[in-house]
Design a protein around this motif. Sequence first.
Motif, PDB file in Angstrom:
ATOM      1  N   PRO A  95      10.014   1.178  -7.965  1.00  0.00           N
ATOM      2  CA  PRO A  95      10.804   0.046  -7.476  1.00  0.00           C
ATOM      3  C   PRO A  95      10.065  -0.786  -6.422  1.00  0.00           C
ATOM      4  CG  PRO A  95      11.708   2.108  -6.674  1.00  0.00           C
ATOM      5  CD  PRO A  95      10.634   2.456  -7.652  1.00  0.00           C
ATOM      6  N   ARG A  96       9.137  -0.174  -5.704  1.00  0.00           N
ATOM      7  CA  ARG A  96       8.381  -0.918  -4.691  1.00  0.00           C
ATOM      8  C   ARG A  96       7.075  -1.485  -5.240  1.00  0.00           C
ATOM      9  NH1 ARG A  96      10.308  -0.383   0.614  1.00  0.00           N
ATOM     10  NH2 ARG A  96      11.909   1.199   0.752  1.00  0.00           N
ATOM     11  N   ARG A  97       6.824  -1.242  -6.527  1.00  0.00           N
ATOM     12  CA  ARG A  97       5.663  -1.808  -7.228  1.00  0.00           C
ATOM     13  C   ARG A  97       4.341  -1.420  -6.570  1.00  0.00           C
ATOM     14  NH1 ARG A  97       6.383  -3.873 -11.726  1.00  0.00           N
ATOM     15  NH2 ARG A  97       4.920  -5.559 -11.491  1.00  0.00           N
ATOM     16  N   ARG A  98       4.251  -0.163  -6.146  1.00  0.00           N
ATOM     17  CA  ARG A  98       3.018   0.321  -5.525  1.00  0.00           C
ATOM     18  C   ARG A  98       1.931   0.493  -6.572  1.00  0.00           C
ATOM     19  NH1 ARG A  98       6.223   4.621  -2.048  1.00  0.00           N
ATOM     20  NH2 ARG A  98       6.735   3.278  -0.310  1.00  0.00           N
ATOM     21  N   SER A 121      -1.727   5.337  -3.479  1.00  0.00           N
ATOM     22  CA  SER A 121      -1.373   3.968  -3.086  1.00  0.00           C
ATOM     23  C   SER A 121      -1.759   3.770  -1.621  1.00  0.00           C
ATOM     24  CB  SER A 121       0.132   3.750  -3.251  1.00  0.00           C
ATOM     25  OG  SER A 121       0.842   4.524  -2.298  1.00  0.00           O
ATOM     26  N   TYR A 123       0.229   3.048   0.709  1.00  0.00           N
ATOM     27  CA  TYR A 123       1.237   3.777   1.484  1.00  0.00           C
ATOM     28  C   TYR A 123       0.863   5.254   1.582  1.00  0.00           C
ATOM     29  CZ  TYR A 123       5.681   5.798   2.898  1.00  0.00           C
ATOM     30  OH  TYR A 123       6.646   6.505   3.561  1.00  0.00           O
TER      31      TYR A 123
END
Length: 89
Positions: free
Chosen positions: A64-67, A20, A22
């Motif tokens: 949960p962060r939809r990466r 990702s 991130y």
Amino acid sequence: MAASPLDYLLVGLLSGGPRSGYDLRRQIADSPLQVYSDSPGAIYPAQRRLARSGWVEPGPPEGPRRRRAYRVTAEGLAAFDAWLRQPVD
């Protein structure tokens, strides 16, 4: 597409497996690659640009962060390989 050194860096990192934005930011920040900006304002637009060019493709949003984990395509690997074969200036 006129690719930047950051574009080639990201394709090279993604050639090791899906990551990702991130994950890419962390990998750049935690390595000698810090000469490149690990800011979201550099990495995320570059990912979108590479996806539009067909060099990478995003996976589905996860967690949960939809990466989205991006994967390098055959076209991206071919461009990266051609870039690596160029003489160093």
